[in-house]
Design a protein around this motif. Sequence first.
Motif, mmCIF file in Angstrom:
data_model
loop_
_atom_site.group_PDB
_atom_site.id
_atom_site.type_symbol
_atom_site.label_atom_id
_atom_site.label_comp_id
_atom_site.label_asym_id
_atom_site.label_seq_id
_atom_site.Cartn_x
_atom_site.Cartn_y
_atom_site.Cartn_z
ATOM 1 N N VAL A 223 6.628 0.828 -5.880
ATOM 2 C CA VAL A 223 5.168 0.958 -5.853
ATOM 3 C C VAL A 223 4.746 1.895 -4.725
ATOM 4 O O VAL A 223 3.906 2.789 -4.901
ATOM 5 C CB VAL A 223 4.503 -0.424 -5.686
ATOM 6 N N LYS A 224 5.334 1.711 -3.541
ATOM 7 C CA LYS A 224 4.998 2.571 -2.403
ATOM 8 C C LYS A 224 5.309 4.033 -2.708
ATOM 9 O O LYS A 224 4.507 4.926 -2.392
ATOM 10 C CB LYS A 224 5.776 2.124 -1.160
ATOM 11 N N SER A 225 6.448 4.286 -3.324
ATOM 12 C CA SER A 225 6.835 5.664 -3.633
ATOM 13 C C SER A 225 5.853 6.302 -4.603
ATOM 14 O O SER A 225 5.500 7.479 -4.466
ATOM 15 C CB SER A 225 8.251 5.700 -4.227
ATOM 16 N N ALA A 226 5.387 5.517 -5.585
ATOM 17 C CA ALA A 226 4.436 6.040 -6.564
ATOM 18 C C ALA A 226 3.093 6.341 -5.906
ATOM 19 O O ALA A 226 2.449 7.346 -6.223
ATOM 20 C CB ALA A 226 4.260 5.033 -7.705
ATOM 21 N N VAL A 227 2.660 5.485 -4.982
ATOM 22 C CA VAL A 227 1.404 5.727 -4.270
ATOM 23 C C VAL A 227 1.529 6.968 -3.386
ATOM 24 O O VAL A 227 0.634 7.819 -3.336
ATOM 25 C CB VAL A 227 1.006 4.498 -3.429
ATOM 26 N N GLU A 228 2.644 7.095 -2.694
ATOM 27 C CA GLU A 228 2.880 8.274 -1.848
ATOM 28 C C GLU A 228 2.826 9.556 -2.662
ATOM 29 O O GLU A 228 2.369 10.599 -2.182
ATOM 30 C CB GLU A 228 4.241 8.155 -1.163
ATOM 31 N N ALA A 229 3.294 9.468 -3.914
ATOM 32 C CA ALA A 229 3.301 10.644 -4.788
ATOM 33 C C ALA A 229 1.929 10.932 -5.394
ATOM 34 O O ALA A 229 1.772 11.895 -6.147
ATOM 35 C CB ALA A 229 4.328 10.452 -5.900
ATOM 36 N N LEU B 24 -5.806 -2.933 0.500
ATOM 37 C CA LEU B 24 -5.806 -1.751 -0.365
ATOM 38 C C LEU B 24 -5.000 -0.645 0.308
ATOM 39 O O LEU B 24 -5.236 -0.313 1.465
ATOM 40 C CB LEU B 24 -7.236 -1.291 -0.622
ATOM 41 N N ILE B 25 -4.061 -0.060 -0.443
ATOM 42 C CA ILE B 25 -3.217 1.025 0.070
ATOM 43 C C ILE B 25 -3.443 2.259 -0.802
ATOM 44 O O ILE B 25 -3.290 2.209 -2.023
ATOM 45 C CB ILE B 25 -1.725 0.630 0.043
ATOM 46 N N VAL B 26 -3.800 3.363 -0.164
ATOM 47 C CA VAL B 26 -4.090 4.597 -0.897
ATOM 48 C C VAL B 26 -3.327 5.756 -0.265
ATOM 49 O O VAL B 26 -2.958 5.698 0.912
ATOM 50 C CB VAL B 26 -5.604 4.907 -0.899
ATOM 51 N N PRO B 27 -3.074 6.840 -1.025
ATOM 52 C CA PRO B 27 -2.446 8.027 -0.430
ATOM 53 C C PRO B 27 -3.333 8.584 0.683
ATOM 54 O O PRO B 27 -4.565 8.432 0.661
ATOM 55 C CB PRO B 27 -2.355 9.002 -1.611
ATOM 56 N N LEU C 175 0.184 8.927 -7.482
ATOM 57 C CA LEU C 175 0.024 8.468 -8.851
ATOM 58 C C LEU C 175 -1.052 7.397 -9.005
ATOM 59 O O LEU C 175 -1.499 7.120 -10.118
ATOM 60 C CB LEU C 175 1.366 7.934 -9.374
ATOM 61 N N GLY C 176 -1.436 6.773 -7.904
ATOM 62 C CA GLY C 176 -2.461 5.739 -7.979
ATOM 63 C C GLY C 176 -2.600 5.007 -6.660
ATOM 64 O O GLY C 176 -1.959 5.361 -5.660
ATOM 65 N N ILE C 177 -3.469 3.976 -6.642
ATOM 66 C CA ILE C 177 -3.662 3.142 -5.466
ATOM 67 C C ILE C 177 -3.094 1.756 -5.767
ATOM 68 O O ILE C 177 -2.787 1.441 -6.923
ATOM 69 C CB ILE C 177 -5.156 3.041 -5.091
ATOM 70 N N THR C 178 -2.983 0.902 -4.756
ATOM 71 C CA THR C 178 -2.371 -0.400 -4.992
ATOM 72 C C THR C 178 -2.854 -1.406 -3.972
ATOM 73 O O THR C 178 -3.595 -1.080 -3.037
ATOM 74 C CB THR C 178 -0.830 -0.286 -4.953
ATOM 75 N N MET C 179 -2.408 -2.665 -4.133
ATOM 76 C CA MET C 179 -2.646 -3.734 -3.170
ATOM 77 C C MET C 179 -1.288 -4.241 -2.700
ATOM 78 O O MET C 179 -0.464 -4.658 -3.517
ATOM 79 C CB MET C 179 -3.430 -4.887 -3.815
#
Length: 296
Positions: free
Chosen positions: A230-236, A167-170, A238-242
């Motif tokens: 995806v990484k750029s969106a998480v950094e911004a 799980l990757i989160v800002p 916008l959401g979390i990801t795997m």
Amino acid sequence: MNFHQLHIFHTVAERGSFSSAAQMLHMTQPAVTMQVQALEDYFGTKLLIRGSKKIELTEAGKTLIPYAQRSIDIMREADVAMSSFTHMLQGRLQLGASLTIGEYVLPRLLGPFGQQYPQINIVMKVMNTAQIIDDICKHQLNFGLIEAPIHHPDMVVDVVMKDELKLIVPADHPLAQQDVVDLKDVVQYPFVLREQGSGTRQVMEDQFINKGINLEQLKVVMELGSTGAVKSAVEAGLGITMLSPSSVKHEIALGIVKMIDIKDVAFRRQFYAIHLKSTLLPISAVTFLTFLRQQT
């Protein structure tokens, strides 16, 4: 009788026609026919029945097939066994790699491999699995590295590396305050994910389903075609990801995102090497794949 003839016979039997086998073997059809006839002359019996639609095996051919397969397997095993001793290899190695493997996993390994085998020139194309399969079938690539298993009648598929999504989160996300979180808490937040059909997303969804999560209830706010996006969106925020840890090492080191474990859930996956059944990999390719297996 020689291995080359057995290999050709096996390919003709597998493909069901001389023309298709010739295309797979990168040979002319008369050359394929001549080699099979030479094998029939050696045994003094017909091995194939040349029908109007598809070639069929005679009883003698059916008896020979497992021996031909064993000879191919032995040659491949010999290549693997000897690959660790061949330090003077040279030549051009062309391979295809899917996005995560090509952009984040292989780059850190190509340096050490190049130091060990400086005479091997690696040419890598980063593309999706369908494109890799197409280029291998056209003999434009020696082999490919992909993130999910495939079922293709002409391909050998072997596990070559292992990976695990996290799980990757800002960095300022509410979940970032914890090192381990419950899955029921994770699915309450918006997700930014790879596109449908990607290997990364498939692994995540399979585990969610196994844990009783209804995928339709996930809050997927964005679907993107690359890990970088995806990484750029998480950094911004916008959401979390795997994602694979190998794809976010830089961002974690800078404190931009945080990697978190999900309690009692393991998003393990394997990376696969694929190549044509009818083609024996060059020893340089076998050596490279052996090197990759030793890294995990």
